[in-house]
Scaffold this active site. Structure first.
Site, PDB file in Angstrom:
ATOM      1  N   ILE A   1     -17.113   5.589  -3.426  1.00 28.93           N
ATOM      2  CA  ILE A   1     -16.098   6.527  -3.945  1.00 28.93           C
ATOM      3  C   ILE A   1     -16.601   7.971  -3.864  1.00 28.93           C
ATOM      4  O   ILE A   1     -16.119   8.841  -4.569  1.00 28.93           O
ATOM      5  CB  ILE A   1     -15.662   6.186  -5.390  1.00 28.93           C
ATOM      6  N   ASP A   2     -17.586   8.191  -2.974  1.00 27.29           N
ATOM      7  CA  ASP A   2     -18.152   9.546  -2.870  1.00 27.29           C
ATOM      8  C   ASP A   2     -17.111  10.601  -2.494  1.00 27.29           C
ATOM      9  O   ASP A   2     -17.169  11.738  -2.974  1.00 27.29           O
ATOM     10  CB  ASP A   2     -19.323   9.548  -1.865  1.00 27.29           C
ATOM     11  N   LEU A   3     -16.131  10.235  -1.663  1.00 23.68           N
ATOM     12  CA  LEU A   3     -15.115  11.228  -1.265  1.00 23.68           C
ATOM     13  C   LEU A   3     -14.335  11.711  -2.482  1.00 23.68           C
ATOM     14  O   LEU A   3     -13.950  12.878  -2.573  1.00 23.68           O
ATOM     15  CB  LEU A   3     -14.125  10.623  -0.264  1.00 23.68           C
TER      16      LEU A   3
ATOM     17  N   ASN B   1       0.806  -1.222   0.000  1.00 22.00           N
ATOM     18  CA  ASN B   1       0.000   0.000   0.000  1.00 22.00           C
ATOM     19  C   ASN B   1       0.838   1.271   0.000  1.00 22.00           C
ATOM     20  O   ASN B   1       0.297   2.374  -0.109  1.00 22.00           O
ATOM     21  CB  ASN B   1      -0.981  -0.013   1.180  1.00 22.00           C
TER      22      ASN B   1
ATOM     23  N   CYS C   1     -10.973  -6.215  -3.181  1.00 16.92           N
ATOM     24  CA  CYS C   1     -11.420  -7.266  -2.269  1.00 16.92           C
ATOM     25  C   CYS C   1     -12.869  -7.044  -1.856  1.00 16.92           C
ATOM     26  O   CYS C   1     -13.343  -5.918  -1.798  1.00 16.92           O
ATOM     27  CB  CYS C   1     -10.572  -7.219  -1.016  1.00 16.92           C
TER      28      CYS C   1
ATOM     29  N   ASP D   1      -6.864  -4.134   8.782  1.00 15.13           N
ATOM     30  CA  ASP D   1      -6.198  -5.189   8.016  1.00 15.13           C
ATOM     31  C   ASP D   1      -5.621  -6.290   8.911  1.00 15.13           C
ATOM     32  O   ASP D   1      -5.265  -7.346   8.422  1.00 15.13           O
ATOM     33  CB  ASP D   1      -5.071  -4.588   7.169  1.00 15.13           C
TER      34      ASP D   1
ATOM     35  N   ARG E   1     -17.302  -0.048   0.052  1.00 17.02           N
ATOM     36  CA  ARG E   1     -16.209   0.702  -0.565  1.00 17.02           C
ATOM     37  C   ARG E   1     -16.687   1.765  -1.561  1.00 17.02           C
ATOM     38  O   ARG E   1     -16.442   1.688  -2.768  1.00 17.02           O
ATOM     39  CB  ARG E   1     -15.209  -0.263  -1.211  1.00 17.02           C
TER      40      ARG E   1
ATOM     41  N   ARG F   1      -8.635  -2.375  -6.344  1.00 22.99           N
ATOM     42  CA  ARG F   1      -9.208  -1.126  -5.857  1.00 22.99           C
ATOM     43  C   ARG F   1      -8.199   0.032  -5.898  1.00 22.99           C
ATOM     44  O   ARG F   1      -8.560   1.169  -6.148  1.00 22.99           O
ATOM     45  CB  ARG F   1      -9.689  -1.369  -4.417  1.00 22.99           C
TER      46      ARG F   1
HETATM   47  N1  EPU Z   1     -14.948   5.611   2.368  1.00 20.68           N
HETATM   48  C1  EPU Z   1     -16.062   6.342   2.052  1.00 20.68           C
HETATM   49  N2  EPU Z   1     -16.078   7.005   0.837  1.00 20.68           N
HETATM   50  C2  EPU Z   1     -15.037   6.950  -0.028  1.00 20.68           C
HETATM   51  C3  EPU Z   1     -13.881   6.205   0.322  1.00 20.68           C
HETATM   52  C4  EPU Z   1     -13.872   5.536   1.532  1.00 20.68           C
HETATM   53  O1  EPU Z   1     -17.023   6.404   2.808  1.00 20.68           O
HETATM   54  O2  EPU Z   1     -15.130   7.579  -1.089  1.00 20.68           O
HETATM   55  C5  EPU Z   1     -14.907   4.881   3.651  1.00 20.68           C
HETATM   56  C6  EPU Z   1     -14.769   3.366   3.496  1.00 20.68           C
HETATM   57  O3  EPU Z   1     -16.004   2.756   3.226  1.00 20.68           O
HETATM   58  C7  EPU Z   1     -14.195   2.953   4.829  1.00 20.68           C
HETATM   59  C8  EPU Z   1     -13.341   4.170   5.227  1.00 20.68           C
HETATM   60  O4  EPU Z   1     -13.723   5.227   4.355  1.00 20.68           O
HETATM   61  O5  EPU Z   1     -15.208   2.794   5.783  1.00 20.68           O
HETATM   62  C9  EPU Z   1     -11.867   3.977   5.131  1.00 20.68           C
HETATM   63  O6  EPU Z   1     -11.523   3.354   3.896  1.00 20.68           O
HETATM   64  P1  EPU Z   1     -10.290   3.834   3.040  1.00 20.68           P
HETATM   65  O7  EPU Z   1     -10.780   4.694   1.933  1.00 20.68           O
HETATM   66  O8  EPU Z   1      -9.234   4.376   3.930  1.00 20.68           O
HETATM   67  O9  EPU Z   1      -9.803   2.473   2.416  1.00 20.68           O
HETATM   68  P2  EPU Z   1      -9.036   2.363   1.064  1.00 20.68           P
HETATM   69  O10 EPU Z   1      -8.258   3.606   0.854  1.00 20.68           O
HETATM   70  O11 EPU Z   1      -9.941   1.887   0.010  1.00 20.68           O
HETATM   71  C10 EPU Z   1      -6.821   1.394   2.084  1.00 20.68           C
HETATM   72  C11 EPU Z   1      -5.996   0.170   1.863  1.00 20.68           C
HETATM   73  C12 EPU Z   1      -6.747  -1.022   2.424  1.00 20.68           C
HETATM   74  C13 EPU Z   1      -7.016  -0.789   3.902  1.00 20.68           C
HETATM   75  C14 EPU Z   1      -7.763   0.531   4.112  1.00 20.68           C
HETATM   76  C15 EPU Z   1      -7.964   0.908   5.562  1.00 20.68           C
HETATM   77  C16 EPU Z   1      -4.745   0.669  -0.128  1.00 20.68           C
HETATM   78  C17 EPU Z   1      -4.508   0.404  -1.572  1.00 20.68           C
HETATM   79  N3  EPU Z   1      -5.746   0.003   0.446  1.00 20.68           N
HETATM   80  O12 EPU Z   1      -8.031   1.179   1.391  1.00 20.68           O
HETATM   81  O13 EPU Z   1      -5.907  -2.141   2.267  1.00 20.68           O
HETATM   82  O14 EPU Z   1      -7.787  -1.835   4.420  1.00 20.68           O
HETATM   83  O15 EPU Z   1      -7.046   1.600   3.462  1.00 20.68           O
HETATM   84  O16 EPU Z   1      -6.735   1.099   6.163  1.00 20.68           O
HETATM   85  O17 EPU Z   1      -4.015   1.437   0.470  1.00 20.68           O
HETATM   86  C18 EPU Z   1      -5.343  -4.368   1.937  1.00 20.68           C
HETATM   87  O18 EPU Z   1      -4.180  -4.032   1.743  1.00 20.68           O
HETATM   88  O19 EPU Z   1      -5.686  -5.545   2.131  1.00 20.68           O
HETATM   89  C19 EPU Z   1      -6.401  -3.372   1.929  1.00 20.68           C
HETATM   90  C20 EPU Z   1      -7.664  -3.658   1.680  1.00 20.68           C
END
Ligand code: EPU
Length: 428
Positions: free
Chosen positions: A129-131, A28, A122, A314, A127, A98
């Site tokens: 993408i509104d942000l 990551n 995964c 994780d 998950r 993702r």
């Molecule tokens: N969220 C929103 N809106 C958005 C984006 C996220 O509501 O537009 C919410 C998600 O639903 C969640 C929270 O924000 O409840 C946090 O999610 P985050 O966006 O931080 O997750 P991510 O960026 O998609 C990364 C890692 C994940 C890890 C998470 C949490 C990468 C490539 N992926 O995902 O890693 O679980 O942060 O730390 O950096 C893994 O490596 O197995 C993995 C899934």
């Protein structure tokens, strides 16, 4: 996708593993730095790159965008993101991981347009993408949904600096907007950002290459845009994978006679080290290694997943496996993703005493003896957790869908075999 599985002969709870288990570079951390090569004038050199499926996917994506990703040695890559000449992301590749979503920031800021499908990855929850969509709108972009893809267009004079408050701290959204804001016109404020070490590593790297970012290490960043001028790259050395470190620590706590985890940064897993020590595990921390010796009769503890430096989502699944072997009842509260407790069904089939109260909460009663079974690995971290469960169990287990484990853990069977795990990769 490969149809490979792992066949594991369990240790029946015995603590026999010994030797050295090295940690690879962080998945990551390296993926966003690869993505950032798009905002550079020249190719970017990466070292300590893990040999994992997600790095191959990112490389394939770059090739589809017209760029070159050259592997110069086992762990060294040259990414010529400067050669990217289009900004339509390949839908098939995007759907497979993702992290592809982080390309939207650099592509949009450099080309004024980006198209991408709803990103895959995964199966760990909704998950959304509104942000991303809200943030791009704040920077003046317009958003169109056409069929299965989003088309985002920046204003004619380029993305504009904006004040963006993330309603939840998001790792990939923070990374995306840091990269978008660097090439934007004017100043951007990002508030309530994620503080995971992978995010900080990207920001520190970009600052080292000339990006004007202040507030590094805090939850608010001020980024002064270059108005489109690209940065000059410096070599990037991938930080150690804290999620591998944590998973190996749990393996050690469960099954090690005497295991040393090397090439890691113990500070990044401080919360896990503290919990395991309090639970009774023998852990000695050095600057870049951790020695762990499992103990019988360890005590249970509760966990509540939280953004960094809280307990990482994780590591929730591997920790649940540990808790099945600890004495007492534990409450596991998964606050980040709503699909990340579903793997407990497989653990229950293996003999664990777990009650799933709802998508976010479970109680684990231990200790229980686990029995080998055939299970499907549902995602990277739960796949690894089931592998740990197979190692603790009695008898043979088969873990299917090894592709998910390969996405994030390099040749895990070779590294685990060297410390005494009886594991074999098989084709079914
Ligand atoms: N969220 C929103 N809106 C958005 C984006 C996220 O509501 O537009 C919410 C998600 O639903 C969640 C929270 O924000 O409840 C946090 O999610 P985050 O966006 O931080 O997750 P991510 O960026 O998609 C990364 C890692 C994940 C890890 C998470 C949490 C990468 C490539 N992926 O995902 O890693 O679980 O942060 O730390 O950096 C893994 O490596 O197995 C993995 C899934």
């Amino acid at each position: 996708m490969s149809k490979e599985s792992f066949k594991v002969q369990g240790l029946s709870g015995k603590k026999t593993l010994k030797g050295i288990l090295p940690v690879m570079g962080s998945k990551n951390a390296v993926l966003p730095v690869m993505a950032s090569s798009i905002i550079f004038k020249k190719p970017l050199e990466l070292s300590n790159v893990p040999d994992i499926e997600d790095v191959y996917r990112m490389s394939e994506m770059f090739e589809k965008l017209g760029a070159e990703v050259k592997r110069v040695s086992k762990r060294k890559y040259i990414v010529s993101g400067n050669l990217v000449n289009k900004s339509e992301m390949d839908p098939e590749i995007s759907k497979r991981f993702r992290a592809s979503v982080i390309l939207t920031g650099p592509l949009l800021s450099r080309f004024g347009k980006v198209s991408f499908p709803y990103p895959g990855g995964c199966v760990i929850g909704k998950r959304p993408i509104d942000l991303f969509l809200n943030g791009f709108e704040k920077m003046g972009a317009s958003i169109k949904e056409e069929g299965n893809k989003f088309i985002i267009t920046a204003p004619r004079k380029g993305l504009q600096g904006a004040s963006i408050f993330f309603k939840v701290p998001s790792v990939t959204a923070t990374e995306t907007f840091v990269m978008a804001a660097i090439l934007a016109k004017g100043t951007t404020y990002l508030k309530n950002i994620a503080l995971e070490p992978e995010v900080t590593s990207l920001i520190e790297y970009l600052v080292g290459c000339g990006a004007k970012i202040s507030g590094v290490g805090t939850t608010t960043l001020k980024i002064v845009g270059t108005g489109g001028r690209l940065l000059s790259p410096k070599p990037y050395k991938t930080i150690p994978d804290r999620l591998e470190t944590g998973s190996f620590l749990i393996l050690g706590a469960l099954s090690a006679k005497d295991l040393t985890i090397t090439n890691c940064n113990p500070e990044h897993v401080e919360i896990l080290i503290d919990l395991l020590k309090d639970s009774g595990v023998d852990i000695k921390v050095e600057k870049s290694s951790i020695r762990v010796r499992g103990r019988d009769k360890v005590r249970s503890f509760d966990i509540k997943t939280h953004e960094y430096p809280g307990f990482p989502t994780d590591l929730q699944a591997p920790t649940v496996v540990y808790l099945t072997q600890a004495i007492g009842e534990s409450l596991v509260f998964e606050t980040i993703f709503e699909g990340r407790l579903s793997f407990t069904e497989d653990l229950i089939n293996m003999g664990a005493n777990i009650t799933l109260w709802d998508a976010h909460r479970a109680t684990v009663k231990g200790p229980t003896k686990l029995k080998g079974r055939e299970v499907d690995g549902p995602d990277i971290r739960a796949g690894l957790a089931l592998l740990l469960a197979a190692i603790v169990s009695s008898g043979e287990s088969i873990i299917n869908n090894v592709y998910y484990i390969d996405r994030g853990y390099e040749s895990i069977e070779d590294r685990f075999s060297k410390i005494g795990v009886k594991i074999e990769r098989i084709k079914k």
